[in-house]
Design an enzyme around this catalytic site. Structure first.
Site, mmCIF file in Angstrom:
data_model
loop_
_atom_site.group_PDB
_atom_site.id
_atom_site.type_symbol
_atom_site.label_atom_id
_atom_site.label_comp_id
_atom_site.label_asym_id
_atom_site.label_seq_id
_atom_site.Cartn_x
_atom_site.Cartn_y
_atom_site.Cartn_z
ATOM 1 N N ASN A 207 0.408 -0.761 -0.430
ATOM 2 C CA ASN A 207 -0.360 0.080 0.183
ATOM 3 C C ASN A 207 1.036 1.708 -0.052
ATOM 4 O O ASN A 207 2.222 0.907 0.308
ATOM 5 C CB ASN A 207 -0.788 -0.180 0.592
ATOM 6 N N GLU A 210 3.414 1.369 2.757
ATOM 7 C CA GLU A 210 4.859 0.482 2.294
ATOM 8 C C GLU A 210 5.588 1.124 1.757
ATOM 9 O O GLU A 210 6.472 0.487 1.571
ATOM 10 C CB GLU A 210 4.017 -0.448 2.775
ATOM 11 N N ASP A 277 -5.962 -8.382 1.614
ATOM 12 C CA ASP A 277 -6.481 -9.761 1.547
ATOM 13 C C ASP A 277 -6.584 -10.339 0.570
ATOM 14 O O ASP A 277 -6.174 -11.203 -0.595
ATOM 15 C CB ASP A 277 -6.368 -10.552 2.700
#
Length: 489
Positions: A207, A210, A277
């Site tokens: 993301n 990150e 996820d």
């Protein structure tokens, strides 16, 4: 409308069932305790939660596996868990979903769990149970061996890294090498700023936060951040970088430097837990099924938009994606032709989305104005129209050896081309009773001199809370009359 929609629907409606995907990473149990808060404790300045509900969901890498299972794939899971109550609860949930757990190592450390205390949809507290101790080397080796062995048996691999110790640099190196040797995609979801341990992966899916940690560029400077991300491709031998950007959607960066951006598709955001996820699971399934990277990203974006509209860690379900992708106006004729099982699935998805299902049936041998009038009337009674079409054998038994004049494939194709029709499904029996029982339409429509009591399936439909509608037919318009005129009778 997504590109390659026909290919996507084929995958969703059966193609994913032939795919095997391995998820390696940090396995967790997500526990939710829900309740109402209406006072402050007299013992301390904290809210008092009156317990209403408690439930558990697989989290971390286990949630990725649940998403793959929800899409219809065969999911394999590899990671660590303990020998405790959390492990027992987690194993039961995964087993029910059909996730294969042969790659999971029962280790000496406790099963990682996160307990969220929620009052009126507001998270008040999160309690984490996990060990800070290192995983024993013998357990690391056992996991690496199992993961590499499973890599040879699947169509794609996901490295689900929550920085809890399962994905060491050595394990990632072995799995990525095995995946590249097998010629299958490997996707990594990073939780550490050092992307080097994912070197050689097909794509890494950070993301904005990150990616900012990995590049040193502030997440608010999106253009600069994506440019810095582009440099990681050659440096780490990635084919793509797939960046999830919240309300801005997903950005895909290729080795040619081009940036493709898929805008966010969520209508209302309730909870982003587990959305990453869902994205990586859908991407992995799409790539394993042969979709182009851009198409897989678009599909993953649709899936993410669905799950963020739910509360808690909830995996995507196959029927939700199909429902989101199949408004009747967007389907061509071939995509409306479904067999018995796929028709049941499509109708169940529509019903779950609040659609009103209308059913009618007939031979429709030579299309005429009476047929068109019937179908237009059907549209007045609901939002989705399913047409049951007699097969050639069925028509022959009902009308005689000279019928049908037009074969079932051609008749089905013609009927599916009509805007009023959402699904065409052939049936081989003399009546559509079994089809009606399976589809359970909200409205059953027939034309002609029928009464409600003489319509096949009326008891089943009315008994389930539906209704039967009789619509008038056009005088002198029927296939039999047309045939007589052609024969000069």
């Amino acid at each position: 409308m997504l590109p390659e929609l026909h290919s996507i629907l084929n995958l969703l409606e059966g193609g994913f069932g032939r795919l095997r995907v391995l998820v390696v990473g940090d396995i967790m149990l997500d526990r939710y305790i829900l309740g109402d808060v209406d006072r402050i404790s007299p013992e301390a300045p904290v809210p008092v939660l009156r317990h209403v509900q408690r439930y558990e969901r697989p989290g971390g890498a286990a949630n990725v596996a649940m998403n793959l299972a929800g899409l219809g794939c065969k999911a394999y899971l590899a990671g660590f868990w303990g020998t405790d109550g959390e492990q027992a609860e987690l194993e039961k949930l995964l087993q029910t979903a059909g996730v294969d757990m042969l790659g999971v190592v029962s280790g000496s450390l406790p099963t990682i769990s996160k307990t969220r205390i929620v009052g009126r949809n507001q998270q008040l507290l999160r309690l984490d149970i996990e060990s800070r101790d290192a995983v024993p080397p013998i357990e690391e080796q056992r996991l690496t061996e199992r993961a590499v062995d499973l890599t040879a048996k699947v169509h794609a691999v996901v490295l689900s890294d929550y920085a809890k110790g399962a994905l060491t640099a050595a394990l990632c190196e072995h799995v990525i090498r095995a995946a590249r040797t097998a010629g299958i995609p490997v996707l990594a979801d990073p939780k550490t700023p050092d992307f080097s341990k994912y070197s050689g992966a097909t794509t890494v899916c950070p993301n904005l936060g990150e990616l900012a940690a990995a590049t040193g560029v502030a997440s608010r400077r999106t253009d600069e951040l994506l440019a810095a991300g582009r440099e990681l491709l050659a440096e780490r031998d990635f084919q793509f970088l797939t960046v999830t950007m919240g309300e801005k959607g997903i950005a895909l960066i290729g080795r040619d430097g081009a940036v493709f951006q898929s805008p966010a598709r969520a209508r209302e955001v309730f909870d982003v837990s587990g959305a990453g996820d869902t994205v990586i699971a859908t991407l992995a399934a799409g790539l394993a099924g042969g979709l182009r990277m851009r198409t897989a990203v678009e599909l993953a974006n649709v899936a993410a938009g669905i799950v963020v509209g739910k509360v808690g860690t909830v995996p995507i379900a196959q029927h939700e994606l199909i429902a989101a992708l199949t408004p009747s106006s967007g389907l061509n004729a071939d995509e409306k032709l479904l067999d018995f099982e796929r028709a049941k699935l499509r109708v169940a998805e529509w019903r779950a989305s609040g659609e009103t299902i209308v059913f009618t049936n007939g031979c429709f041998d030579l299309l005429h104005v009476g047929h068109i009038a019937l179908l237009e009337e059907c549209r007045r009674f609901g939002s989705k129209l399913v047409l049951g079409l007699n097969s050639d054998a069925s028509v022959c038994r009902l009308k005689g050896p000279s019928r049908p004049i037009v074969g079932e494939r051609e008749r089905a194709r013609v009927m599916a081309a009509l805007a009023a029709v959402d699904v065409v499904v052939l049936f081989d029996e003399d009546t559509p009773l079994e089809l009606i029982r399976a589809l359970r339409p909200d409205v059953l429509v027939k034309g002609g001199d029928y009464t409600v009591e003489t319509v096949v399936g009326h008891e089943e439909v009315i008994g389930a809370g539906g209704r039967v509608e009789i619509v008038p037919t056009f005088e002198d318009f029927s296939t039999s009359n047309i045939v007589k005129k052609l024969q000069g009778e």
